[in-house]
Design a protein around this motif. Structure first.
Motif, PDB file in Angstrom:
ATOM      1  N   UNK A  68      24.159  -1.163 -14.103  1.00 22.13           N
ATOM      2  CA  UNK A  68      25.063  -0.531 -14.930  1.00 22.13           C
ATOM      3  C   UNK A  68      24.540   1.138 -15.180  1.00 22.13           C
ATOM      4  N   UNK A  69      25.330   1.980 -15.094  1.00 19.55           N
ATOM      5  CA  UNK A  69      25.031   3.155 -15.200  1.00 19.55           C
ATOM      6  C   UNK A  69      25.725   4.251 -16.110  1.00 19.55           C
ATOM      7  N   UNK A  70      24.872   4.924 -16.784  1.00 20.45           N
ATOM      8  CA  UNK A  70      25.866   6.097 -17.609  1.00 20.45           C
ATOM      9  C   UNK A  70      25.956   7.230 -16.865  1.00 20.45           C
ATOM     10  N   UNK A  71      27.385   7.675 -16.437  1.00 21.97           N
ATOM     11  CA  UNK A  71      27.423   8.814 -15.825  1.00 21.97           C
ATOM     12  C   UNK A  71      26.876  10.114 -16.772  1.00 21.97           C
ATOM     13  N   UNK A  72      26.615  11.108 -15.876  1.00 24.03           N
ATOM     14  CA  UNK A  72      25.989  12.232 -16.745  1.00 24.03           C
ATOM     15  C   UNK A  72      27.107  12.965 -17.648  1.00 24.03           C
ATOM     16  N   UNK A  73      26.658  13.737 -18.455  1.00 23.01           N
ATOM     17  CA  UNK A  73      27.605  14.467 -19.174  1.00 23.01           C
ATOM     18  C   UNK A  73      28.483  15.593 -18.351  1.00 23.01           C
ATOM     19  N   UNK A  75      31.066  13.634 -18.943  1.00 23.56           N
ATOM     20  CA  UNK A  75      31.825  12.610 -18.890  1.00 23.56           C
ATOM     21  C   UNK A  75      31.243  11.234 -19.677  1.00 23.56           C
ATOM     22  N   UNK A  76      30.156  11.165 -19.478  1.00 25.83           N
ATOM     23  CA  UNK A  76      29.389  10.106 -20.178  1.00 25.83           C
ATOM     24  C   UNK A  76      29.966   8.698 -20.463  1.00 25.83           C
ATOM     25  N   UNK A  77      30.707   8.431 -19.420  1.00 28.25           N
ATOM     26  CA  UNK A  77      31.205   7.010 -19.303  1.00 28.25           C
ATOM     27  C   UNK A  77      30.199   6.237 -18.448  1.00 28.25           C
ATOM     28  N   UNK A  78      30.753   4.714 -18.513  1.00 28.42           N
ATOM     29  CA  UNK A  78      29.746   3.837 -17.783  1.00 28.42           C
ATOM     30  C   UNK A  78      30.517   3.202 -16.606  1.00 28.42           C
ATOM     31  N   UNK A  79      29.684   3.130 -15.567  1.00 31.06           N
ATOM     32  CA  UNK A  79      30.282   2.509 -14.399  1.00 31.06           C
ATOM     33  C   UNK A  79      29.318   1.601 -13.970  1.00 31.06           C
TER      34      UNK A  79
END
Lengths: 213, 213
Positions: A68-73, A75-79
């Motif tokens: 689980x990874x949090x996308x960089x700002x 965007x900040x969403x989770x993939x």
DNA sequence: CTGGATCCCTCACGATACTG
DNA sequence: CAGTATCGTGAGGGATCCAG
């Protein structure tokens, strides 16, 4: 109870403990297409209960299959994406898909085709040998799904989305399978209205060579 | 509800509808060793509830994976065996087993090793290239399980039972895995008492070459 | 909107007993 | 030996709700 184990010290038993739970392999199939957000996964698996999706992702993360990874700002969403270990399932997933495809038959009334299943189907049926030296771009449309398929000097790239300069656009129904199984010829498919072509019609024969079962 | 379906027209989805139910792949693993009677299957899968075994066999028979056969008189007993279609699962089952083996770790307190799991493990880890031109007979003993392993000019035959004229008898524990993963050397395994040999000790090195992970 | 958590209900599964 | 019968439990199905 000890949380659904088989009590055998065996590779296969361990494998099904990890990816044998309901829905797990379909989640993994979708992740083979690329990193996906929670909502993307739900869209690709319309019948999965949200609590089950949530539970499976946690389990697969705990077993090192998914990360689980949090996308960089900003965007900040989770993939969610497959780990290296998860990626090693590719031959197994493709093999299972090929095996199961032989029992597909006709689509049942309530069965749908999703982008991820189509993309994996293309990868499963691709014949590298038949692609040697070829460079072609196809656009495939099944219902409202649009895929682009690029053969680049023998290597295959499939993804969602249109391909503006495609050499051939193939518009078809889920019965595409009959064509790929060589139950009907390309000419019959066109004559019967099963497929509609835009571009060089001769490239449909090449397509069948590339992706036949 | 329509009996546990995924609602997707996709080879992988169909495959897990057929062999994705709990216990199904372990039953199939045992059948890969050869035809088995109901009681044999129960013995190989001690934790399976009998009603579940019964249900799975019916389902697998209905989907064309397993067939049920009554042996000719005077025996008259019933055996289950894989159909041609079921047999086509072999690469998938071996692949899954190989993948899952990487997560095996140490045996959990209540985990057992069965003859079928050991036989499949041998087949999974066998390196055909390393066996070229070789003809050797091994007898493997793990706990009270006795296997015979015959390399015959590059081809592998594994089955249950002793091998009277074995070139080497290897007696070991489930930790055999550590040896096959090359975490320890054959010499260390012998010195540490993990394996006990009867016969030509040099053939243990060959064994590790043949079956390493 | 995304990324979940929570509730309730049902049925598949698990454990065990029993039978032709 | 080869299963069927019975019954309890918990994972999965489905809808809704909630925080950021």
């Amino acid at each position: 109870m000890t949380k659904r184990e088989y009590g055998q010290f065996c590779g296969l038993a361990r494998a099904v403990e990890i990816v044998g739970e309901r829905w797990a392999l379909l989640i993994i199939r979708d992740l083979f297409v690329g990193p996906r957000r929670y909502t993307d996964l739900r869209r690709g698996l319309p019948r999965i209960p949200t609590n089950i999706l949530s539970a499976r992702l946690k389990e697969l993360e705990a077993t090192g299959v998914v990360s689980r990874r949090v996308l960089p700002r900003p965007d900040g969403s989770i993939v969610y994406e497959l780990t290296e270990y998860g990626n090693q399932l590719e031959p197994v997933v493709l093999g299972l898909g090929r095996w199961g495809a032989k029992s597909l038959g006709e689509p049942r009334p309530d069965e749908i085709v999703t982008p991820a299943s189509l993309i994996m189907a293309m990868r499963t049926t691709f014949h590298r040998e038949a692609a040697d030296g070829l460079t072609i771009g196809y656009e495939i449309r099944v219902g409202d799904i649009v895929l682009h398929v690029r053969i680049d000097n023998g290597s295959l790239k499939v993804a969602e989305g249109a391909l503006p300069n495609a050499d051939l656009v193939i518009e078809t129904e889920p019965a595409l399978g009959a064509l790929m199984a060589r139950e009907i010829t390309p000419a019959e498919a066109v004559d019967g209205g099963i497929v509609t072509l835009t571009g060089d019609p001769a490239l449909l024969d090449t397509f069948v060579d590339l992706f036949s079962i």
